[in-house]
Design a protein around this motif. Structure first.
Motif, short mmCIF file in Angstrom:
data_model
loop_
_atom_site.label_atom_id
_atom_site.label_comp_id
_atom_site.label_asym_id
_atom_site.label_seq_id
_atom_site.Cartn_x
_atom_site.Cartn_y
_atom_site.Cartn_z
N ILE A 31 14.95 5.61 4.00
CA ILE A 31 13.68 6.06 4.56
C ILE A 31 12.59 5.03 4.30
O ILE A 31 11.79 4.71 5.18
CB ILE A 31 13.29 7.46 4.02
CG1 ILE A 31 14.24 8.51 4.58
CG2 ILE A 31 11.84 7.79 4.34
CD1 ILE A 31 14.10 9.88 3.94
N ARG A 32 12.55 4.49 3.09
CA ARG A 32 11.53 3.49 2.75
C ARG A 32 11.64 2.28 3.68
O ARG A 32 10.63 1.78 4.18
CB ARG A 32 11.67 3.05 1.29
CG ARG A 32 10.59 2.02 0.91
CD ARG A 32 10.65 1.61 -0.53
NE ARG A 32 10.16 2.72 -1.35
CZ ARG A 32 10.71 3.09 -2.50
NH1 ARG A 32 11.74 2.46 -2.99
NH2 ARG A 32 10.19 4.09 -3.18
N LYS A 33 12.86 1.80 3.93
CA LYS A 33 13.05 0.63 4.81
C LYS A 33 12.62 0.93 6.24
O LYS A 33 12.00 0.10 6.90
CB LYS A 33 14.51 0.17 4.79
CG LYS A 33 14.92 -0.51 3.52
CD LYS A 33 14.19 -1.83 3.37
CE LYS A 33 14.66 -2.54 2.12
NZ LYS A 33 13.92 -3.76 1.86
N ILE A 34 12.95 2.12 6.72
CA ILE A 34 12.55 2.51 8.08
C ILE A 34 11.02 2.61 8.17
O ILE A 34 10.41 2.17 9.15
CB ILE A 34 13.22 3.84 8.51
CG1 ILE A 34 14.73 3.67 8.60
CG2 ILE A 34 12.63 4.35 9.81
CD1 ILE A 34 15.22 2.79 9.73
N LEU A 35 10.38 3.17 7.15
CA LEU A 35 8.92 3.25 7.14
C LEU A 35 8.29 1.86 7.13
O LEU A 35 7.29 1.61 7.81
CB LEU A 35 8.44 4.06 5.93
CG LEU A 35 8.55 5.56 6.06
CD1 LEU A 35 8.39 6.24 4.70
CD2 LEU A 35 7.54 6.10 7.06
N GLU A 36 8.87 0.94 6.38
CA GLU A 36 8.38 -0.44 6.37
C GLU A 36 8.52 -1.07 7.75
O GLU A 36 7.60 -1.73 8.24
CB GLU A 36 9.13 -1.28 5.33
CG GLU A 36 8.77 -0.94 3.91
CD GLU A 36 9.68 -1.64 2.89
OE1 GLU A 36 10.52 -2.49 3.28
OE2 GLU A 36 9.54 -1.35 1.69
N ALA A 37 9.67 -0.85 8.39
CA ALA A 37 9.92 -1.43 9.71
C ALA A 37 8.97 -0.86 10.76
O ALA A 37 8.59 -1.56 11.71
CB ALA A 37 11.37 -1.18 10.13
N SER A 38 8.55 0.40 10.58
CA SER A 38 7.63 1.03 11.53
C SER A 38 6.18 0.87 11.10
O SER A 38 5.30 1.50 11.68
CB SER A 38 7.96 2.51 11.70
OG SER A 38 7.70 3.21 10.50
N LYS A 39 5.96 0.03 10.09
CA LYS A 39 4.61 -0.23 9.56
C LYS A 39 3.89 1.05 9.17
O LYS A 39 2.70 1.22 9.38
CB LYS A 39 3.79 -1.03 10.57
CG LYS A 39 4.35 -2.42 10.84
CD LYS A 39 3.51 -3.17 11.82
CE LYS A 39 3.97 -4.58 12.02
NZ LYS A 39 5.32 -4.81 12.44
N GLY A 40 4.66 2.00 8.61
CA GLY A 40 4.08 3.24 8.11
C GLY A 40 3.87 4.32 9.15
O GLY A 40 3.42 5.40 8.82
N ALA A 45 9.00 6.29 12.64
CA ALA A 45 10.04 6.32 11.62
C ALA A 45 10.94 7.54 11.80
O ALA A 45 12.17 7.44 11.72
CB ALA A 45 9.41 6.32 10.22
N ALA A 46 10.34 8.69 12.04
CA ALA A 46 11.12 9.91 12.23
C ALA A 46 12.04 9.77 13.44
O ALA A 46 13.21 10.16 13.38
CB ALA A 46 10.19 11.10 12.41
N LYS A 47 11.53 9.18 14.51
CA LYS A 47 12.36 8.98 15.70
C LYS A 47 13.52 8.05 15.39
O LYS A 47 14.66 8.33 15.78
CB LYS A 47 11.51 8.40 16.83
CG LYS A 47 12.22 8.31 18.14
CD LYS A 47 11.27 7.88 19.25
CE LYS A 47 12.01 7.87 20.58
NZ LYS A 47 11.12 7.50 21.69
N ALA A 48 13.27 6.96 14.65
CA ALA A 48 14.33 6.02 14.29
C ALA A 48 15.37 6.67 13.38
O ALA A 48 16.55 6.33 13.44
CB ALA A 48 13.72 4.80 13.60
N LEU A 49 14.92 7.59 12.54
CA LEU A 49 15.82 8.29 11.63
C LEU A 49 16.56 9.44 12.31
O LEU A 49 17.55 9.95 11.77
CB LEU A 49 15.04 8.84 10.43
CG LEU A 49 14.51 7.80 9.45
CD1 LEU A 49 13.42 8.41 8.56
CD2 LEU A 49 15.63 7.23 8.61
#
Length: 82
Positions: A31-40, A45-49
Motif C-alpha cells: 500500500i505504501r508503494k502504491i501511495l507513493e506511485a500515486s503521489k498520495g 491508489a485505491a483504484k490501482a489496488l
C-alpha cells in the motif's frame, strides 16, 4: 518474481514468522508503494489496488500510513442526524 517470492517465504517460514504478521507486513509495504506511485492520491491508489477508497483509508489508519504531505491521515467527524 516467483523464485524471489519462494525464497522470501522460505526465509520467513524458517524464521518462524506467523502467517498474519507476514500478510500484514506485505500489505502495509504494498500500500505504501502504491501511495507513493500515486503521489498520495488515495482515489488513484485505491483504484490501482482494486479496493474501495474507504477501505484504503481504514488500512492507512490501521498501518499508521501518512498522507502525501506527511501529516497523519485524519478522519472527518461523523455527522449525526438530529
Amino acid at each position: 518474481m516467483k523464485d524471489l517470492m519462494d525464497r522470501l517465504i522460505s526465509e520467513m517460514v524458517g524464521a518462524g514468522v506467523f502467517f498474519q504478521d507476514a500478510v500484514s507486513e506485505f500489505e502495509k509495504k504494498y500500500i505504501r508503494k502504491i501511495l507513493e506511485a500515486s503521489k498520495g492520491n488515495q482515489s488513484q491508489a485505491a483504484k490501482a489496488l482494486g479496493i474501495h477508497r474507504n477501505t484504503l483509508g481504514r488500512k492507512m489508519e490501521e498501518y499508521h500510513l501518512v498522507s502525501k504531505n506527511g501529516a497523519p491521515r485524519s478522519r472527518r467527524p461523523v455527522r449525526r442526524r438530529k
